[in-house]
Design a protein around this motif. Structure first.
Motif, PDB file in Angstrom:
ATOM      1  N   ASN A  81       0.883  -1.254   9.756  1.00  0.00           N
ATOM      2  CA  ASN A  81       0.142   0.002   9.561  1.00  0.00           C
ATOM      3  C   ASN A  81       0.972   1.253   9.806  1.00  0.00           C
ATOM      4  OD1 ASN A  81      -2.308  -0.912   8.556  1.00  0.00           O
ATOM      5  ND2 ASN A  81      -3.105  -1.304  10.605  1.00  0.00           N
ATOM      6  N   ASN A  82       2.271   1.110  10.075  1.00  0.00           N
ATOM      7  CA  ASN A  82       3.117   2.283  10.219  1.00  0.00           C
ATOM      8  C   ASN A  82       3.317   2.946   8.865  1.00  0.00           C
ATOM      9  OD1 ASN A  82       3.436   2.075  12.956  1.00  0.00           O
ATOM     10  ND2 ASN A  82       5.494   1.230  12.868  1.00  0.00           N
ATOM     11  N   SER A  83       3.470   4.249   8.904  1.00  0.00           N
ATOM     12  CA  SER A  83       3.730   5.034   7.711  1.00  0.00           C
ATOM     13  C   SER A  83       5.236   5.192   7.547  1.00  0.00           C
ATOM     14  CB  SER A  83       3.098   6.419   7.872  1.00  0.00           C
ATOM     15  OG  SER A  83       3.516   7.286   6.855  1.00  0.00           O
ATOM     16  N   GLU A  84       5.720   4.913   6.346  1.00  0.00           N
ATOM     17  CA  GLU A  84       7.122   5.128   6.031  1.00  0.00           C
ATOM     18  C   GLU A  84       7.181   6.138   4.889  1.00  0.00           C
ATOM     19  OE1 GLU A  84      10.985   2.389   5.247  1.00  0.00           O
ATOM     20  OE2 GLU A  84       9.252   1.969   3.958  1.00  0.00           O
ATOM     21  N   LEU A 108       0.830  -1.199   0.000  1.00  0.00           N
ATOM     22  CA  LEU A 108       0.000   0.000   0.000  1.00  0.00           C
ATOM     23  C   LEU A 108       0.866   1.252   0.000  1.00  0.00           C
ATOM     24  CD1 LEU A 108      -2.862  -0.742   2.553  1.00  0.00           C
ATOM     25  CD2 LEU A 108      -3.111  -0.353   0.112  1.00  0.00           C
ATOM     26  N   LYS A 109       0.433   2.236  -0.783  1.00  0.00           N
ATOM     27  CA  LYS A 109       1.093   3.536  -0.835  1.00  0.00           C
ATOM     28  C   LYS A 109       0.005   4.595  -0.779  1.00  0.00           C
ATOM     29  CE  LYS A 109       4.925   1.922  -3.704  1.00  0.00           C
ATOM     30  NZ  LYS A 109       4.552   0.555  -3.992  1.00  0.00           N
ATOM     31  N   VAL A 158       4.627  17.807  -0.771  1.00  0.00           N
ATOM     32  CA  VAL A 158       3.745  16.647  -0.886  1.00  0.00           C
ATOM     33  C   VAL A 158       4.614  15.424  -0.605  1.00  0.00           C
ATOM     34  CG1 VAL A 158       2.348  15.268  -2.485  1.00  0.00           C
ATOM     35  CG2 VAL A 158       2.232  17.774  -2.565  1.00  0.00           C
ATOM     36  N   SER A 159       4.080  14.491   0.147  1.00  0.00           N
ATOM     37  CA  SER A 159       4.838  13.289   0.520  1.00  0.00           C
ATOM     38  C   SER A 159       4.220  12.033  -0.081  1.00  0.00           C
ATOM     39  CB  SER A 159       4.879  13.137   2.041  1.00  0.00           C
ATOM     40  OG  SER A 159       5.587  14.199   2.627  1.00  0.00           O
ATOM     41  N   VAL A 160       5.089  11.061  -0.276  1.00  0.00           N
ATOM     42  CA  VAL A 160       4.667   9.725  -0.687  1.00  0.00           C
ATOM     43  C   VAL A 160       5.034   8.798   0.464  1.00  0.00           C
ATOM     44  CG1 VAL A 160       4.917   7.875  -2.381  1.00  0.00           C
ATOM     45  CG2 VAL A 160       5.148  10.268  -3.104  1.00  0.00           C
ATOM     46  N   GLU A 161       4.100   7.926   0.824  1.00  0.00           N
ATOM     47  CA  GLU A 161       4.363   6.988   1.907  1.00  0.00           C
ATOM     48  C   GLU A 161       4.087   5.565   1.465  1.00  0.00           C
ATOM     49  OE1 GLU A 161       1.809   6.728   5.336  1.00  0.00           O
ATOM     50  OE2 GLU A 161       0.020   6.792   4.099  1.00  0.00           O
ATOM     51  N   ARG A 162       4.774   4.658   2.133  1.00  0.00           N
ATOM     52  CA  ARG A 162       4.462   3.237   2.086  1.00  0.00           C
ATOM     53  C   ARG A 162       3.755   2.929   3.399  1.00  0.00           C
ATOM     54  NH1 ARG A 162      10.083   1.631   1.630  1.00  0.00           N
ATOM     55  NH2 ARG A 162      10.629   2.176  -0.462  1.00  0.00           N
ATOM     56  N   ILE A 163       2.722   2.125   3.328  1.00  0.00           N
ATOM     57  CA  ILE A 163       2.056   1.680   4.543  1.00  0.00           C
ATOM     58  C   ILE A 163       2.550   0.258   4.807  1.00  0.00           C
ATOM     59  CG2 ILE A 163      -0.146   1.232   5.677  1.00  0.00           C
ATOM     60  CD1 ILE A 163      -1.338   3.348   3.691  1.00  0.00           C
ATOM     61  N   LEU A 164       3.249   0.117   5.901  1.00  0.00           N
ATOM     62  CA  LEU A 164       3.877  -1.160   6.236  1.00  0.00           C
ATOM     63  C   LEU A 164       2.841  -2.144   6.785  1.00  0.00           C
ATOM     64  CD1 LEU A 164       7.072   0.331   7.913  1.00  0.00           C
ATOM     65  CD2 LEU A 164       6.756  -0.348   5.514  1.00  0.00           C
ATOM     66  N   ASP A 165       3.232  -3.394   6.893  1.00  0.00           N
ATOM     67  CA  ASP A 165       2.316  -4.440   7.360  1.00  0.00           C
ATOM     68  C   ASP A 165       1.746  -4.156   8.745  1.00  0.00           C
ATOM     69  OD1 ASP A 165       2.588  -5.831   4.989  1.00  0.00           O
ATOM     70  OD2 ASP A 165       4.157  -7.166   5.767  1.00  0.00           O
ATOM     71  N   ASP A 199      -7.598   8.589  18.208  1.00  0.00           N
ATOM     72  CA  ASP A 199      -7.266   8.128  16.858  1.00  0.00           C
ATOM     73  C   ASP A 199      -6.489   6.819  16.951  1.00  0.00           C
ATOM     74  OD1 ASP A 199      -6.398   7.698  14.256  1.00  0.00           O
ATOM     75  OD2 ASP A 199      -5.732   9.747  13.932  1.00  0.00           O
ATOM     76  N   SER A 200      -7.076   5.755  16.456  1.00  0.00           N
ATOM     77  CA  SER A 200      -6.446   4.433  16.551  1.00  0.00           C
ATOM     78  C   SER A 200      -5.148   4.339  15.744  1.00  0.00           C
ATOM     79  CB  SER A 200      -7.419   3.350  16.082  1.00  0.00           C
ATOM     80  OG  SER A 200      -7.827   3.595  14.743  1.00  0.00           O
ATOM     81  N   LEU A 201      -4.892   5.279  14.839  1.00  0.00           N
ATOM     82  CA  LEU A 201      -3.644   5.270  14.066  1.00  0.00           C
ATOM     83  C   LEU A 201      -2.620   6.284  14.582  1.00  0.00           C
ATOM     84  CD1 LEU A 201      -4.936   4.793  10.403  1.00  0.00           C
ATOM     85  CD2 LEU A 201      -3.914   3.093  11.937  1.00  0.00           C
ATOM     86  N   TYR A 202      -2.837   6.809  15.765  1.00  0.00           N
ATOM     87  CA  TYR A 202      -1.958   7.820  16.342  1.00  0.00           C
ATOM     88  C   TYR A 202      -0.489   7.400  16.325  1.00  0.00           C
ATOM     89  CZ  TYR A 202       0.511  10.420  19.954  1.00  0.00           C
ATOM     90  OH  TYR A 202       1.448  11.148  20.642  1.00  0.00           O
TER      91      TYR A 202
END
Length: 182
Positions: free
Chosen positions: A159-162, A2-3, A150-157, A25-28
């Motif tokens: 759920n962390n944002s890289e 996921l990106k 503007v940023s591009v992220e990878r969503i890791l397994d 926020d559960s993704l805090y």
């Protein structure tokens, strides 16, 4: 993997947003406050191609001022957010331009309206979301910033944002803005 394409705003008073997100926020712990431009999409696309297409699409996009102070959300689905006030049209234009790009067009979410916002609460019950919006809406204050990246992220397994890249928007200078006046 996921990106997504998003903006990480810088606010002087960001600690206020963080303290609310920490509770609601559960993704805090996974991602810092952000405005999504392209929702998460599953892609094996080459990251260089993604960056090249973002740069090409946003080549004429200039930095802009943005402010957030209106508390709103999708209470039925447990979301509370701060909506963009100033800069709203700029966010929408960037979102629309990116989804017009052939590379990103297949990933467009047409099932939900695009509302530029920063999520401050999610995974809540409808009554919790309604209460939270009403409670913090009384004295949330205003959050102002200049949007210049503007940023591009990878969503890791987990759920962390890289964050894998940043693209700078054009700087607006006084001399450039006055060129049309001569």
């Amino acid at each position: 993997m996921l990106k997504s394409i998003l903006i990480f705003p810088n606010f002087d008073n960001i600690k206020k947003i963080e303290s609310i997100r920490e509770k609601y926020d559960s993704l805090y712990t996974n991602i810092r406050p952000h405005i999504t431009l392209i929702f998460p999409f599953e892609s094996e696309l080459n990251e260089k191609d993604i960056l090249k297409n973002i740069k090409k699409t946003l080549v004429n996009t200039k930095e802009f001022s943005a402010s957030f102070q209106q508390v709103s959300g999708d209470f039925k689905n447990g979301y509370v957010w701060l909506e963009a006030d100033e800069g709203r049209a700029d966010f929408i234009q960037m979102h629309d331009l990116l989804y017009q790009n052939e590379l990103f067009k297949p990933y467009q979410r047409k099932d939900i309206p695009y509302i530029p916002h920063i999520t401050i609460g999610q995974s809540l019950s409808q009554s919790e979301a309604t209460w939270l919006a009403k409670d913090i809406g009384k004295n949330i204050g205003e959050f102002k910033t200049i949007i210049n990246k503007v940023s591009v992220e990878r969503i890791l397994d987990n759920n962390n944002s890289e964050e894998i890249a940043q693209i700078n928007l054009q700087t607006v200078s006084l001399s450039n803005s006055m060129d049309g006046l001569n």
